[in-house]
Design a protein around this motif. Structure first.
Motif, PDB file in Angstrom:
ATOM      1  N   GLN A 177       0.850  -1.203   0.000  1.00  0.00           N
ATOM      2  CA  GLN A 177       0.000   0.000   0.000  1.00  0.00           C
ATOM      3  C   GLN A 177       0.878   1.241   0.000  1.00  0.00           C
ATOM      4  OE1 GLN A 177      -3.212  -0.151  -0.198  1.00  0.00           O
ATOM      5  NE2 GLN A 177      -3.994  -1.956   0.869  1.00  0.00           N
ATOM      6  N   TYR A 178       0.419   2.280  -0.664  1.00  0.00           N
ATOM      7  CA  TYR A 178       1.104   3.577  -0.706  1.00  0.00           C
ATOM      8  C   TYR A 178       0.083   4.688  -0.531  1.00  0.00           C
ATOM      9  CZ  TYR A 178       4.850   0.828  -2.853  1.00  0.00           C
ATOM     10  OH  TYR A 178       5.815  -0.102  -3.087  1.00  0.00           O
ATOM     11  N   THR A 179       0.510   5.792   0.086  1.00  0.00           N
ATOM     12  CA  THR A 179      -0.320   6.998   0.116  1.00  0.00           C
ATOM     13  C   THR A 179       0.580   8.205  -0.104  1.00  0.00           C
ATOM     14  OG1 THR A 179      -2.055   8.169   1.339  1.00  0.00           O
ATOM     15  CG2 THR A 179      -0.223   7.272   2.651  1.00  0.00           C
ATOM     16  N   ARG A 180       0.023   9.415  -0.103  1.00  0.00           N
ATOM     17  CA  ARG A 180       0.819  10.603  -0.407  1.00  0.00           C
ATOM     18  C   ARG A 180       1.971  10.782   0.580  1.00  0.00           C
ATOM     19  NH1 ARG A 180      -3.171  15.558  -1.607  1.00  0.00           N
ATOM     20  NH2 ARG A 180      -4.148  14.815   0.302  1.00  0.00           N
ATOM     21  N   PRO A 181       3.111  11.307   0.178  1.00  0.00           N
ATOM     22  CA  PRO A 181       3.391  11.906  -1.134  1.00  0.00           C
ATOM     23  C   PRO A 181       3.820  10.878  -2.198  1.00  0.00           C
ATOM     24  CG  PRO A 181       5.309  12.139   0.264  1.00  0.00           C
ATOM     25  CD  PRO A 181       4.252  11.444   1.098  1.00  0.00           C
ATOM     26  N   LYS A 188       9.820   6.297  -5.081  1.00  0.00           N
ATOM     27  CA  LYS A 188       8.601   6.687  -5.794  1.00  0.00           C
ATOM     28  C   LYS A 188       7.507   5.628  -5.644  1.00  0.00           C
ATOM     29  CE  LYS A 188      10.306   9.851  -9.309  1.00  0.00           C
ATOM     30  NZ  LYS A 188      11.782   9.844  -9.344  1.00  0.00           N
ATOM     31  N   VAL A 189       6.281   6.070  -5.660  1.00  0.00           N
ATOM     32  CA  VAL A 189       5.127   5.165  -5.711  1.00  0.00           C
ATOM     33  C   VAL A 189       5.137   4.481  -7.080  1.00  0.00           C
ATOM     34  CG1 VAL A 189       2.593   5.065  -5.727  1.00  0.00           C
ATOM     35  CG2 VAL A 189       3.775   6.601  -4.128  1.00  0.00           C
ATOM     36  N   PRO A 190       4.938   3.141  -7.134  1.00  0.00           N
ATOM     37  CA  PRO A 190       4.922   2.452  -8.433  1.00  0.00           C
ATOM     38  C   PRO A 190       3.985   3.155  -9.432  1.00  0.00           C
ATOM     39  CG  PRO A 190       4.869   0.851  -6.665  1.00  0.00           C
ATOM     40  CD  PRO A 190       4.755   2.209  -6.018  1.00  0.00           C
ATOM     41  N   VAL A 192       2.240   2.361 -11.982  1.00  0.00           N
ATOM     42  CA  VAL A 192       0.933   1.799 -12.350  1.00  0.00           C
ATOM     43  C   VAL A 192      -0.184   2.309 -11.429  1.00  0.00           C
ATOM     44  CG1 VAL A 192       1.334  -0.326 -11.007  1.00  0.00           C
ATOM     45  CG2 VAL A 192      -0.334  -0.352 -12.858  1.00  0.00           C
ATOM     46  N   LEU A 193       0.161   2.567 -10.143  1.00  0.00           N
ATOM     47  CA  LEU A 193      -0.866   3.004  -9.179  1.00  0.00           C
ATOM     48  C   LEU A 193      -1.329   4.430  -9.439  1.00  0.00           C
ATOM     49  CD1 LEU A 193       0.580   1.472  -5.865  1.00  0.00           C
ATOM     50  CD2 LEU A 193      -1.149   0.517  -7.412  1.00  0.00           C
ATOM     51  N   LEU A 194      -0.528   5.180 -10.228  1.00  0.00           N
ATOM     52  CA  LEU A 194      -0.893   6.569 -10.556  1.00  0.00           C
ATOM     53  C   LEU A 194      -1.579   6.643 -11.916  1.00  0.00           C
ATOM     54  CD1 LEU A 194       2.548   8.183  -9.568  1.00  0.00           C
ATOM     55  CD2 LEU A 194       0.586   7.790  -8.093  1.00  0.00           C
ATOM     56  N   SER A 195      -1.638   5.497 -12.610  1.00  0.00           N
ATOM     57  CA  SER A 195      -2.071   5.487 -14.019  1.00  0.00           C
ATOM     58  C   SER A 195      -3.577   5.640 -14.201  1.00  0.00           C
ATOM     59  CB  SER A 195      -1.644   4.169 -14.673  1.00  0.00           C
ATOM     60  OG  SER A 195      -2.406   3.089 -14.123  1.00  0.00           O
ATOM     61  N   GLY A 196      -4.331   5.265 -13.162  1.00  0.00           N
ATOM     62  CA  GLY A 196      -5.796   5.292 -13.293  1.00  0.00           C
ATOM     63  C   GLY A 196      -6.333   4.129 -14.115  1.00  0.00           C
ATOM     64  N   HIS A 197      -5.451   3.225 -14.530  1.00  0.00           N
ATOM     65  CA  HIS A 197      -5.846   2.064 -15.353  1.00  0.00           C
ATOM     66  C   HIS A 197      -6.226   0.914 -14.401  1.00  0.00           C
ATOM     67  CE1 HIS A 197      -5.867  -1.073 -18.291  1.00  0.00           C
ATOM     68  NE2 HIS A 197      -5.460  -0.278 -19.272  1.00  0.00           N
ATOM     69  N   HIS A 198      -7.524   0.780 -14.128  1.00  0.00           N
ATOM     70  CA  HIS A 198      -7.975  -0.121 -13.061  1.00  0.00           C
ATOM     71  C   HIS A 198      -7.616  -1.574 -13.295  1.00  0.00           C
ATOM     72  CE1 HIS A 198      -9.783   3.231 -11.144  1.00  0.00           C
ATOM     73  NE2 HIS A 198     -10.481   3.529 -12.240  1.00  0.00           N
ATOM     74  N   GLU A 199      -7.695  -2.026 -14.548  1.00  0.00           N
ATOM     75  CA  GLU A 199      -7.383  -3.420 -14.852  1.00  0.00           C
ATOM     76  C   GLU A 199      -5.887  -3.694 -14.628  1.00  0.00           C
ATOM     77  OE1 GLU A 199      -9.098  -5.938 -14.959  1.00  0.00           O
ATOM     78  OE2 GLU A 199      -7.712  -7.416 -15.808  1.00  0.00           O
TER      79      GLU A 199
END
Ligand code: 4H7
Length: 226
Positions: A177-181, A188-190, A192-199
Motif C-alpha cells: 500500500q502507498y499513500t501521499r506523497p 517513488k510510488v509504483p 501503475v498506481l498513478l495510471s488510473g488504469h484499473h485493470e
C-alpha cells in the motif's frame, strides 16, 4: 453478537473497547460482557484457586466458581458455545473465526495460574482454542484477539467490506500500500498506481500478492483455501 467472558481480570477488557471494536459496541453490533469469576467464590476470602491434587508447582482454578459464573449466563441453555482459551487448543485461523461469527452468543473462558480444573473442561467447554504456540500468563489476551478477529467479520463493523479480499481469506498475503506523497526519501510510488488504469492496477496487485506470498510465507501456497 454477544461475547460473555469468564475472567479473573475483567478490567483488562477495557483495552478492547477502544478503536473500531469500541465503535462497534457503541453501535450495538457487538456486546462484550466480562464476568468476574471471583464474584462467584463461596468462601469468605473470595478464593477461586487451590493447590493441585498430586502436588506440583502453581495453583489451579477451582471448578465451582467457574461453573456458577457460567450458570449465571447460560442458565439451562446448553447450546451456547463455551470456548476455553488455552495453549492446548486448536490454533485459531481465519476460517475458524468465520465459523464462530455465525453464532449470536459465545462464552469465552480465560484460564490463569496452571489453568482450570479438568472437570470444568469436561462439563461446560465445547471448544479449546490457542492463538499460537507460545506461553502467556492468562487467557485474557487470547480472548481479546479472538473477539477482534471475529468482530471485524460482522457486517457493519468495518466501514468498508474489505474482508473478502484480505490475507488468509484468499490464501495470499496482501499487496503493498502507498499513500501521499508520490515521492518519499527518493522512493517513488509504483507508476501503475498513478495510471488510473484499473485493470492494470488489479493485475499488478495480484502479482504482488503472489510474489510476496512466495517470498515471505511460501507454505501458504500449499494450503487449500477454506
Ligand atoms: C489455560 C490453560 C493461552 C490458560 C493453561 C493461554 C497461551 C495461550 C493458560 C494456561 C495461556 C495461547 C498455564 C499456560 C500455565 C502456561 C505456564 C494461560 N498461554 N497456562 N502455563 N497460546 N496461558 O493461546
Amino acid at each position: 453478537m454477544r461475547f460473555d467472558v469468564l475472567t479473573l481480570f475483567p478490567e483488562m477488557f477495557s483495552a478492547i473497547k477502544e478503536s473500531i471494536i469500541g465503535r462497534a459496541e457503541q453501535a450495538e453490533l457487538i456486546e462484550i460482557h466480562p464476568v468476574n469469576i471471583r464474584d462467584f467464590a463461596n468462601n469468605k476470602h473470595n478464593r477461586v484457586d487451590d493447590y493441585p491434587y498430586g502436588g506440583g508447582a502453581g495453583m489451579v482454578m477451582q471448578a465451582q466458581p467457574i461453573y456458577d459464573a457460567y450458570k449465571s449466563l447460560a442458565g439451562e441453555n446448553k447450546t451456547i458455545p463455551v470456548i476455553y482459551m488455552s495453549p492446548q487448543g486448536r490454533k485459531l485461523t481465519q476460517s475458524m473465526a468465520s465459523d464462530i461469527a455465525k453464532h449470536d452468543h459465545v462464552i469465552l473462558l480465560c484460564g490463569h495460574y496452571e489453568g482450570v480444573d479438568e472437570r470444568i473442561i469436561e462439563e461446560i467447554v465445547t471448544e479449546e482454542i490457542s492463538i499460537g504456540d507460545y506461553v502467556l500468563t492468562g487467557g485474557e489476551l487470547p480472548a481479546m484477539v479472538l473477539i477482534d478477529v471475529v468482530s471485524r467479520l460482522i457486517p457493519g463493523v468495518l466501514a468498508d467490506d474489505s474482508t473478502k479480499e484480505e490475507s488468509f481469506s484468499n490464501g495470499l498475503l496482501e499487496y503493498p500500500q502507498y499513500t501521499r506523497p508520490e515521492e518519499f526519501m527518493g522512493r517513488k510510488v509504483p507508476e501503475v498506481l498513478l495510471s488510473g488504469h484499473h485493470e492494470n492496477i488489479r493485475k499488478w496487485r495480484e502479482e504482488q500478492s503472489l510474489l510476496r506470498t512466495k517470498q515471505k510465507r511460501p507454505e501458504l501456497l500449499d494450503k487449500e483455501v477454506k
